[in-house]
Design a protein around this motif. Structure first.
Motif, PDB file in Angstrom:
ATOM      1  N   PHE A 241      81.713  17.855  -9.576  1.00  0.00           N
ATOM      2  CA  PHE A 241      82.460  19.014  -9.472  1.00  0.00           C
ATOM      3  C   PHE A 241      84.142  18.628  -8.895  1.00  0.00           C
ATOM      4  CE2 PHE A 241      83.701  22.267  -6.202  1.00  0.00           C
ATOM      5  CZ  PHE A 241      84.569  23.202  -6.954  1.00  0.00           C
ATOM      6  N   CYS A 242      84.891  18.928 -10.155  1.00  0.00           N
ATOM      7  CA  CYS A 242      86.375  18.518 -10.011  1.00  0.00           C
ATOM      8  C   CYS A 242      87.144  19.777  -9.522  1.00  0.00           C
ATOM      9  CB  CYS A 242      87.091  18.360 -11.375  1.00  0.00           C
ATOM     10  SG  CYS A 242      86.235  17.012 -12.162  1.00  0.00           S
ATOM     11  N   ASP A 243      87.262  19.443  -7.957  1.00  0.00           N
ATOM     12  CA  ASP A 243      87.940  20.636  -6.970  1.00  0.00           C
ATOM     13  C   ASP A 243      89.189  20.375  -6.925  1.00  0.00           C
ATOM     14  OD1 ASP A 243      88.306  22.310  -5.218  1.00  0.00           O
ATOM     15  OD2 ASP A 243      86.766  21.821  -3.950  1.00  0.00           O
ATOM     16  N   GLU A 244      90.138  21.223  -7.500  1.00  0.00           N
ATOM     17  CA  GLU A 244      91.454  21.070  -7.294  1.00  0.00           C
ATOM     18  C   GLU A 244      91.923  21.156  -5.956  1.00  0.00           C
ATOM     19  OE1 GLU A 244      90.131  23.455  -9.193  1.00  0.00           O
ATOM     20  OE2 GLU A 244      90.879  25.319  -8.371  1.00  0.00           O
ATOM     21  N   THR A 245      91.351  21.748  -5.189  1.00  0.00           N
ATOM     22  CA  THR A 245      91.671  21.711  -3.607  1.00  0.00           C
ATOM     23  C   THR A 245      91.261  20.548  -2.718  1.00  0.00           C
ATOM     24  OG1 THR A 245      89.829  22.725  -2.895  1.00  0.00           O
ATOM     25  CG2 THR A 245      91.219  24.188  -3.691  1.00  0.00           C
ATOM     26  N   GLY A 246      90.825  19.524  -3.400  1.00  0.00           N
ATOM     27  CA  GLY A 246      90.632  18.450  -2.970  1.00  0.00           C
ATOM     28  C   GLY A 246      89.118  17.873  -2.813  1.00  0.00           C
ATOM     29  N   GLY A 247      88.880  16.692  -2.891  1.00  0.00           N
ATOM     30  CA  GLY A 247      87.457  16.174  -2.624  1.00  0.00           C
ATOM     31  C   GLY A 247      87.433  14.760  -2.362  1.00  0.00           C
TER      32      GLY A 247
ATOM     33  N   GLU B 152      84.278  31.688  -3.485  1.00  0.00           N
ATOM     34  CA  GLU B 152      82.759  31.755  -3.777  1.00  0.00           C
ATOM     35  C   GLU B 152      82.299  30.682  -4.458  1.00  0.00           C
ATOM     36  OE1 GLU B 152      84.343  35.105  -4.988  1.00  0.00           O
ATOM     37  OE2 GLU B 152      85.096  34.512  -3.278  1.00  0.00           O
ATOM     38  N   GLU B 153      82.688  30.644  -5.781  1.00  0.00           N
ATOM     39  CA  GLU B 153      82.121  29.220  -6.798  1.00  0.00           C
ATOM     40  C   GLU B 153      82.305  28.141  -5.737  1.00  0.00           C
ATOM     41  OE1 GLU B 153      83.473  31.381 -10.922  1.00  0.00           O
ATOM     42  OE2 GLU B 153      85.094  30.196  -9.718  1.00  0.00           O
ATOM     43  N   ARG B 154      83.394  27.962  -5.144  1.00  0.00           N
ATOM     44  CA  ARG B 154      83.579  26.699  -4.416  1.00  0.00           C
ATOM     45  C   ARG B 154      82.302  26.401  -3.572  1.00  0.00           C
ATOM     46  NH1 ARG B 154      88.634  27.097  -3.956  1.00  0.00           N
ATOM     47  NH2 ARG B 154      88.978  25.818  -5.800  1.00  0.00           N
ATOM     48  N   ASP B 155      82.171  27.365  -2.762  1.00  0.00           N
ATOM     49  CA  ASP B 155      81.232  27.425  -1.670  1.00  0.00           C
ATOM     50  C   ASP B 155      79.693  27.085  -2.340  1.00  0.00           C
ATOM     51  OD1 ASP B 155      83.011  27.616   0.105  1.00  0.00           O
ATOM     52  OD2 ASP B 155      82.417  29.939   0.519  1.00  0.00           O
ATOM     53  N   ARG B 156      79.491  27.904  -3.291  1.00  0.00           N
ATOM     54  CA  ARG B 156      78.157  27.391  -3.883  1.00  0.00           C
ATOM     55  C   ARG B 156      77.957  26.190  -4.567  1.00  0.00           C
ATOM     56  NH1 ARG B 156      74.943  31.090  -8.818  1.00  0.00           N
ATOM     57  NH2 ARG B 156      73.072  29.806  -8.447  1.00  0.00           N
ATOM     58  N   LEU B 157      79.068  25.816  -5.493  1.00  0.00           N
ATOM     59  CA  LEU B 157      79.038  24.636  -5.855  1.00  0.00           C
ATOM     60  C   LEU B 157      78.971  23.365  -4.866  1.00  0.00           C
ATOM     61  CD1 LEU B 157      81.633  25.224  -8.510  1.00  0.00           C
ATOM     62  CD2 LEU B 157      79.317  24.266  -9.013  1.00  0.00           C
ATOM     63  N   ARG B 158      79.579  23.379  -3.755  1.00  0.00           N
ATOM     64  CA  ARG B 158      79.558  22.264  -2.581  1.00  0.00           C
ATOM     65  C   ARG B 158      78.204  22.388  -1.981  1.00  0.00           C
ATOM     66  NH1 ARG B 158      84.131  19.698  -0.828  1.00  0.00           N
ATOM     67  NH2 ARG B 158      85.916  19.798  -2.017  1.00  0.00           N
ATOM     68  N   ALA B 159      77.321  23.665  -1.946  1.00  0.00           N
ATOM     69  CA  ALA B 159      76.114  23.834  -1.175  1.00  0.00           C
ATOM     70  C   ALA B 159      75.001  23.113  -2.003  1.00  0.00           C
ATOM     71  CB  ALA B 159      76.103  25.115  -0.961  1.00  0.00           C
ATOM     72  N   MET B 160      75.480  22.751  -3.485  1.00  0.00           N
ATOM     73  CA  MET B 160      74.159  22.250  -4.073  1.00  0.00           C
ATOM     74  C   MET B 160      73.865  20.822  -3.899  1.00  0.00           C
ATOM     75  SD  MET B 160      74.816  24.063  -7.898  1.00  0.00           S
ATOM     76  CE  MET B 160      74.311  22.637  -8.807  1.00  0.00           C
ATOM     77  N   PRO B 161      72.624  20.513  -3.742  1.00  0.00           N
ATOM     78  CA  PRO B 161      72.316  19.152  -3.411  1.00  0.00           C
ATOM     79  C   PRO B 161      72.646  17.914  -4.129  1.00  0.00           C
ATOM     80  CG  PRO B 161      70.282  20.255  -4.212  1.00  0.00           C
ATOM     81  CD  PRO B 161      71.282  21.370  -4.136  1.00  0.00           C
ATOM     82  N   LEU B 162      72.864  17.985  -5.560  1.00  0.00           N
ATOM     83  CA  LEU B 162      73.184  16.991  -6.362  1.00  0.00           C
ATOM     84  C   LEU B 162      74.804  17.061  -6.712  1.00  0.00           C
ATOM     85  CD1 LEU B 162      70.020  16.996  -8.561  1.00  0.00           C
ATOM     86  CD2 LEU B 162      70.672  15.358  -6.724  1.00  0.00           C
ATOM     87  N   THR B 163      75.513  17.869  -5.947  1.00  0.00           N
ATOM     88  CA  THR B 163      77.077  17.950  -6.002  1.00  0.00           C
ATOM     89  C   THR B 163      77.744  16.826  -5.481  1.00  0.00           C
ATOM     90  OG1 THR B 163      77.083  20.441  -6.458  1.00  0.00           O
ATOM     91  CG2 THR B 163      79.110  19.146  -5.961  1.00  0.00           C
TER      92      THR B 163
END
Ligand code: SAH
Length: 239
Positions: A162-168, A196-207
């Protein structure tokens, strides 16, 4: 040697019929004549050496002579990219094919501006990139789907970069830590992902939520950068 993607089957002595556009390209642009050879693939039967045998009004005829490479496919990595403006999307598709993705899925996120896409145009770009790049498989491009629907039906094995422009995390270590498996690389629209998208993506186990550095990249640049990092870390560049 000229390389051409065709739809039809390839087997010993099979007659191969390129489209009219391809026929014109072969005879008028590449100036091929009867007896000249070229390479042909269809995404299923490997790569074949073919000979031009006839030039007709409705197009040329080729004869499949010999398989020169067996069918193969690259690593199982998909590009998931928001529909973005036409030139950026076309660039991303061309580069993703060159960089060896197996499939491209167009997604509609909360901030995606349009879901209108000329699929025929993207398919043509993918074919040209595959011809040019020497691969024998052709990635399929899926019509736009909502990101939420895609995540609802997520394959429980597939890891997500997940390419997150807010940092990772830094990409290399994060990709290695995620372990073996099929992958998808997700790139957002011009406006970025919603909270909301960011929260959901980050909560997925394989992200694996990763950063592409301290500068904000355009989506097309981000796709190239992300696939490059992926290939270098866990792809087939070291094989
Ligand atoms: N408008 C947003 C930027 C979106 S860039 C903003 O100003 O914050 C489009 C997409 O490219 C992003 O959703 C993300 O997936 C990717 N991207 C661009 N720069 C990135 C970076 N530095 N790190 C991670 N992802 C990035």
């Amino acid at each position: 040697m000229v390389r051409l993607f065709v739809a039809g089957d390839l087997s010993p002595d099979a007659a191969v019929l390129p489209t009219l556009d391809q026929s014109r390209y072969l005879t008028q642009v590449m100036r091929l004549k009867i007896g000249d050879e070229l390479l042909v693939f269809n995404g299923r039967d490997g790569e074949w050496r073919c000979t031009l045998t006839e030039v007709l009004k409705k197009g040329v005829v080729l004869r499949a002579d010999e398989q020169v490479r067996p069918q193969s496919c690259g690593p199982d990595v998909e590009l998931l990219i928001s529909v973005v403006k036409k030139s950026a999307l076309e660039f991303a598709v061309e580069k993703a094919v060159e960089l060896g993705v197996r499939r491209i899925r167009l997604v509609v996120t909360h901030r995606t501006q349009t879901s209108h896409v000329r699929m025929d145009r993207l398919d043509a770009i993918a074919i040209e990139a595959a011809e040019q790049t020497g691969r024998v498989d052709l990635p399929m491009i899926d019509e736009p789907v909502k990101l939420t629907d895609l995540l609802d039906g997520w394959d429980g094995q597939r890891r997500l970069m997940f390419c997150d422009e807010t940092g990772g995390a830094a990409a290399g270590p994060a990709l290695h830590a995620a372990g073996e498996g099929p992958w998808a690389v997700l790139i957002g629209p011009e406006g970025g992902f919603s909270p909301e998208e960011r929260d959901r993506l980050r909560a997925m186990p394989l992200t694996a939520a990763v950063s592409l550095g301290p500068r904000i990249l355009r989506a097309d640049t981000a796709a190239v950068a992300a696939l490059t990092l992926w290939q270098a870390a866990v792809g087939d560049w070291d094989r």
